[in-house]
Write a protein that holds these residues in place. Structure first.
Motif, PDB file in Angstrom:
ATOM      1  N   ALA A  48       0.834  -1.207   0.000  1.00 40.03           N
ATOM      2  CA  ALA A  48       0.000   0.000   0.000  1.00 40.03           C
ATOM      3  C   ALA A  48       0.862   1.248   0.000  1.00 40.03           C
ATOM      4  O   ALA A  48       0.418   2.326  -0.409  1.00 40.03           O
ATOM      5  CB  ALA A  48      -0.926  -0.003   1.213  1.00 40.03           C
ATOM      6  N   ASN A  49       2.091   1.096   0.454  1.00 40.67           N
ATOM      7  CA  ASN A  49       3.054   2.197   0.447  1.00 40.67           C
ATOM      8  C   ASN A  49       3.800   2.195  -0.889  1.00 40.67           C
ATOM      9  O   ASN A  49       4.584   1.279  -1.162  1.00 40.67           O
ATOM     10  CB  ASN A  49       4.055   2.030   1.593  1.00 40.67           C
ATOM     11  CG  ASN A  49       5.020   3.198   1.694  1.00 40.67           C
ATOM     12  OD1 ASN A  49       5.142   4.013   0.785  1.00 40.67           O
ATOM     13  ND2 ASN A  49       5.724   3.281   2.819  1.00 40.67           N
ATOM     14  N   PRO A  50       3.559   3.189  -1.757  1.00 37.48           N
ATOM     15  CA  PRO A  50       4.201   3.161  -3.078  1.00 37.48           C
ATOM     16  C   PRO A  50       5.728   3.217  -3.014  1.00 37.48           C
ATOM     17  O   PRO A  50       6.409   2.677  -3.884  1.00 37.48           O
ATOM     18  CB  PRO A  50       3.629   4.398  -3.788  1.00 37.48           C
ATOM     19  CG  PRO A  50       3.105   5.273  -2.689  1.00 37.48           C
ATOM     20  CD  PRO A  50       2.691   4.354  -1.593  1.00 37.48           C
ATOM     21  N   VAL A  51       6.264   3.859  -1.981  1.00 37.50           N
ATOM     22  CA  VAL A  51       7.718   3.924  -1.845  1.00 37.50           C
ATOM     23  C   VAL A  51       8.283   2.527  -1.606  1.00 37.50           C
ATOM     24  O   VAL A  51       9.312   2.144  -2.188  1.00 37.50           O
ATOM     25  CB  VAL A  51       8.113   4.877  -0.695  1.00 37.50           C
ATOM     26  CG1 VAL A  51       9.624   4.851  -0.467  1.00 37.50           C
ATOM     27  CG2 VAL A  51       7.642   6.290  -0.990  1.00 37.50           C
ATOM     28  N   LYS A  52       7.604   1.744  -0.756  1.00 38.83           N
ATOM     29  CA  LYS A  52       8.056   0.384  -0.488  1.00 38.83           C
ATOM     30  C   LYS A  52       7.942  -0.484  -1.738  1.00 38.83           C
ATOM     31  O   LYS A  52       8.820  -1.309  -2.019  1.00 38.83           O
ATOM     32  CB  LYS A  52       7.228  -0.224   0.644  1.00 38.83           C
ATOM     33  CG  LYS A  52       7.722  -1.606   1.066  1.00 38.83           C
ATOM     34  CD  LYS A  52       6.943  -2.129   2.264  1.00 38.83           C
ATOM     35  CE  LYS A  52       7.472  -3.502   2.681  1.00 38.83           C
ATOM     36  NZ  LYS A  52       6.705  -4.046   3.845  1.00 38.83           N
ATOM     37  N   THR A  53       6.856  -0.295  -2.496  1.00 39.08           N
ATOM     38  CA  THR A  53       6.699  -1.044  -3.746  1.00 39.08           C
ATOM     39  C   THR A  53       7.836  -0.732  -4.705  1.00 39.08           C
ATOM     40  O   THR A  53       8.412  -1.636  -5.331  1.00 39.08           O
ATOM     41  CB  THR A  53       5.351  -0.704  -4.404  1.00 39.08           C
ATOM     42  OG1 THR A  53       4.292  -1.044  -3.510  1.00 39.08           O
ATOM     43  CG2 THR A  53       5.169  -1.477  -5.702  1.00 39.08           C
ATOM     44  N   TYR A  54       8.188   0.550  -4.800  1.00 43.95           N
ATOM     45  CA  TYR A  54       9.290   0.949  -5.678  1.00 43.95           C
ATOM     46  C   TYR A  54      10.606   0.323  -5.225  1.00 43.95           C
ATOM     47  O   TYR A  54      11.389  -0.180  -6.037  1.00 43.95           O
ATOM     48  CB  TYR A  54       9.405   2.467  -5.721  1.00 43.95           C
ATOM     49  CG  TYR A  54      10.604   2.970  -6.495  1.00 43.95           C
ATOM     50  CD1 TYR A  54      10.591   2.987  -7.885  1.00 43.95           C
ATOM     51  CD2 TYR A  54      11.761   3.396  -5.832  1.00 43.95           C
ATOM     52  CE1 TYR A  54      11.693   3.415  -8.604  1.00 43.95           C
ATOM     53  CE2 TYR A  54      12.855   3.842  -6.544  1.00 43.95           C
ATOM     54  CZ  TYR A  54      12.820   3.848  -7.932  1.00 43.95           C
ATOM     55  OH  TYR A  54      13.920   4.266  -8.634  1.00 43.95           O
ATOM     56  N   LYS A  55      10.854   0.336  -3.921  1.00 46.46           N
ATOM     57  CA  LYS A  55      12.087  -0.263  -3.406  1.00 46.46           C
ATOM     58  C   LYS A  55      12.128  -1.763  -3.681  1.00 46.46           C
ATOM     59  O   LYS A  55      13.184  -2.312  -4.008  1.00 46.46           O
ATOM     60  CB  LYS A  55      12.212   0.011  -1.912  1.00 46.46           C
ATOM     61  CG  LYS A  55      12.531   1.459  -1.571  1.00 46.46           C
ATOM     62  CD  LYS A  55      12.690   1.655  -0.068  1.00 46.46           C
ATOM     63  CE  LYS A  55      13.082   3.098   0.253  1.00 46.46           C
ATOM     64  NZ  LYS A  55      13.226   3.318   1.712  1.00 46.46           N
ATOM     65  N   ASN A  56      10.986  -2.422  -3.546  1.00 48.16           N
ATOM     66  CA  ASN A  56      10.935  -3.854  -3.849  1.00 48.16           C
ATOM     67  C   ASN A  56      11.243  -4.120  -5.320  1.00 48.16           C
ATOM     68  O   ASN A  56      11.956  -5.057  -5.664  1.00 48.16           O
ATOM     69  CB  ASN A  56       9.562  -4.421  -3.500  1.00 48.16           C
ATOM     70  CG  ASN A  56       9.317  -4.483  -2.006  1.00 48.16           C
ATOM     71  OD1 ASN A  56      10.254  -4.460  -1.206  1.00 48.16           O
ATOM     72  ND2 ASN A  56       8.047  -4.543  -1.613  1.00 48.16           N
ATOM     73  N   MET A  57      10.677  -3.285  -6.206  1.00 49.50           N
ATOM     74  CA  MET A  57      10.878  -3.467  -7.647  1.00 49.50           C
ATOM     75  C   MET A  57      12.315  -3.171  -8.067  1.00 49.50           C
ATOM     76  O   MET A  57      12.789  -3.718  -9.071  1.00 49.50           O
ATOM     77  CB  MET A  57       9.913  -2.571  -8.426  1.00 49.50           C
ATOM     78  CG  MET A  57       8.459  -2.965  -8.301  1.00 49.50           C
ATOM     79  SD  MET A  57       7.353  -1.796  -9.113  1.00 49.50           S
ATOM     80  CE  MET A  57       7.845  -1.974 -10.823  1.00 49.50           C
ATOM     81  N   THR A  58      12.997  -2.309  -7.337  1.00 53.04           N
ATOM     82  CA  THR A  58      14.365  -1.956  -7.686  1.00 53.04           C
ATOM     83  C   THR A  58      15.389  -2.740  -6.864  1.00 53.04           C
ATOM     84  O   THR A  58      16.582  -2.477  -6.946  1.00 53.04           O
ATOM     85  CB  THR A  58      14.598  -0.452  -7.493  1.00 53.04           C
ATOM     86  OG1 THR A  58      14.251  -0.079  -6.154  1.00 53.04           O
ATOM     87  CG2 THR A  58      13.769   0.353  -8.476  1.00 53.04           C
TER      88      THR A  58
END
Length: 601
Positions: A325-335
């Motif tokens: 739900a946290n877009p920053v965490k999603t971005y970190k996971n994807m990178t």
């Protein structure tokens, strides 16, 4: 992805391994597979690299790099591109006058002759900019379809043959819209519009596949050692060779564009639009002839089925458990460095899904291809400056003293400059930088392309300021006429536009040519048309974005138009380099990945 530091990668891997249960070998793979594992395979006999000497790590870091010879097959394909670009630019160079300017009094051909202005539909500058921008958009959306057809069903060569047939139909309709008896009537607008749609479709099918096909004629993919006549040991770099292929491919493009544009502007000026559309059609007929002559010589990549669907399933598999739900965490996971590692077949526990018909190396190639697509996302803002050449700069020339020249002949300074400076860059400028030890990499070139484009727009803004200052009608320069409806222009020599066109030419050498190279070298072999079409699609997005600026493409706002373009290009170039500077440091690593494989179902 580009901004992840090595230390951060190591920390992320150590943390993630405790949860994934992946062995310590994964850590080594993230950092060394791209380069060092390639060393173990490059001595294998493959019929392409047999008998070659390969560089050590020390030699890679110290020896000068050179390009290989360009295969003759590539020149044949470049001739096809020359003929296609002759027809494309030969027709499109007169579109602005055909749409914007009215039919001269008593004319049945649209010719303006020495002291008049050629025209036909008389729809005005905003309509002209809008239609040419739509055409630009359409020509660069359709490559997505061409890439899908080629990669999935027909292969690149067969798709190109179909594209030639479709484009020929569009050319015929274009001629019909300009023949005497039609050009004077409202039906000419309809015929012209349908011709644009059909030609744009054919152009898209063609463009997505001709660029990968020309570079595929060079088959070597590994660095190898060559001893020069002087005794110097150098590294032959396939990436530099591909770059050189695209340099001369672009040279052929601009030879076709230059001859087509000059010839058709005079045909339009002194004979009429029907001839300006007929001659490009005749030259276009060289395309099927040369394709037929070389059909047994070309190196072709067969279609491999719906690889795009497989790549999307791969990404979806890698995303499992990474959403938040946290877009920053999603971005970190994807990178995360392990985002793609967990999706590799060798890390799947138990039976593999039926769609997972590829090896680990193909996953690395998909990852690299997505990085390239991330680079391409910056290009729409670059193309905004280039697109001024196709409409607003042509209109600007019409408001100055042309000394009897057609106002659209000045646009030929762009291909003329390219024909001069491309060989100079290949033979003098780039080798001098390599001898000096400066790595003028692909991403550095692209950043410089933004800066050169910004410089071109600054030049155009200054010229436009003085046009308004010296024109008898001031800020209404484009519509300034005397009592007899003859155009009144600013007493300025039209050749003052030269600076804009030369700077745009340099921006193309740095950004456009390098974009073609980057799309080819970073894409998986069986997705080259797709990745190339994504690069071309950026031009379509730019054309759509350009529609937002159409309101600036009229008096008295043209200085603002060019000024805004300059600021956008300059600022984007600076931000672009800040974002990709760490990806640039991995250029050699990405260029030397092992080739992945995918099985056909």
């Amino acid at each position: 992805m580009a901004g992840i530091q090595v230390d951060a990668e190591i920390a992320a891997i150590s943390e993630t391994q405790r949860h994934l249960g992946i062995s310590e070998k994964v850590d080594e793979k993230v950092h060394s597979d791209d380069v060092s594992s390639e060393v173990h395979h490059e001595l294998e006999q493959d019929g392409i690299h047999d008998g070659l000497e390969f560089p050590t790590e020390e030699e890679r870091a110290t020896l000068r790099r050179v390009s290989d010879a360009i295969p003759w097959n590539a020149y044949l394909i470049a001739i096809v591109e020359l003929a296609e670009r002759f027809s494309f630019y030969g027709c499109s160079v007169v579109f602005t006058n055909f749409i914007q300017q009215p039919l001269p009094n008593g004319s049945h051909t649209g010719a303006g002759f020495a002291h008049g202005q050629s025209g036909a539909l008389g729809l005005g500058q905003q309509a002209s900019t809008g239609l040419t921008t739509f055409y630009q958009f359409w020509c660069y959306v359709t490559p997505l379809l061409g890439a899908y057809i080629a990669d999935t069903y027909l292969g690149r060569f067969n798709t190109i043959c179909i594209a030639v047939f479709v484009t020929l139909i569009g050319h015929i309709l274009l001629i019909v819209s300009a023949v005497p008896g039609v050009i004077e009537k409202s039906g000419a607008v309809g015929a012209f519009a349908i011709a644009l749609i059909i030609m744009g479709l054919g152009t898209g099918l063609f463009k997505a596949n001709i660029s990968p096909l020309v570079a595929e004629q060079y088959k070597r993919t590994k660095l190898f050692i060559r001893v020069q006549k002087s005794g110097e040991r150098v590294i032959v770099d396939p990436a530099l060779t591909v770059s050189r292929v695209y340099m001369y491919f672009y040279l052929f493009i601009n030879i076709g564009a230059l001859v087509g544009q000059i010839g058709m502007t005079y045909s339009e000026k002194y004979v009429g639009f029907w001839l300006a559309y007929t001659l490009p059609t005749v030259v276009f007929l060289l395309c099927p002839i040369v394709l037929w002559i070389g059909r047994k010589r070309y190196i072709r990549s067969p279609p491999t089925g719906s690889v795009l669907a497989t790549a999307l399933k791969l990404w979806r598999h890698a995303m499992k458990g990474q959403w938040s739900a946290n877009p920053v965490k999603t971005y970190k996971n994807m990178t995360s460095p392990l985002f793609w590692e967990r999706a590799k077949p060798s890390h799947i526990v138990g039976p593999k899904p039926a769609w997972m018909n590829f090896d680990d190396q193909w996953v690395d190639e998909v990852k690299r291809g997505l990085k390239a697509c991330g680079v391409f996302c910056w290009f729409p803002l670059y193309w905004l400056t280039y697109n001024q050449l196709n409409n607003n700069l042509t209109s600007q020339a019409a408001t100055m003293d042309t000394h009897g020249l057609p106002n659209d002949v000045l646009s030929n300074l762009d291909p003329f400059a390219l024909i001069i400076f491309i060989p100079l860059c290949d033979l003098v400028f780039y080798p001098a930088l390599r001898r000096a030890g400066f790595n003028f990499s692909a991403l550095k070139k692209i950043a410089c392309g933004f800066y050169a484009g910004a410089g071109a727009m600054v030049w155009a803004a200054v010229v436009q300021h003085y046009i308004y200052k010296r024109n008898p009608c001031g800020y209404q320069a484009a519509t300034c006429v005397d009592a007899d409806r003859n155009a009144l222009v600013a007493p300025m020599n039209v050749w003052i536009q030269t600076g804009s066109y030369v700077l745009i030419a340099f921006s193309e050498i740095f950004a456009s040519i390098t974009g073609l190279e980057y799309a080819f070298t970073k894409a998986p072999k069986n997705m080259r048309s797709l990745v190339m079409s994504v690069f071309l699609f950026m031009s379509a997005l730019s054309a759509a974005l350009g529609e937002a600026f159409v309101s600036l493409s009229t008096d008295p706002l043209l200085v603002w138009n060019y000024g805004v373009m300059a600021v956008v290009a300059g600022c984007t170039g600076a931000v672009f380099w800040f974002v990709v500077r760490k990806l640039d440091a991995r250029e050699d690593e990405l260029n030397n990945l092992n080739e992945g494989h995918i099985e056909k179902h």
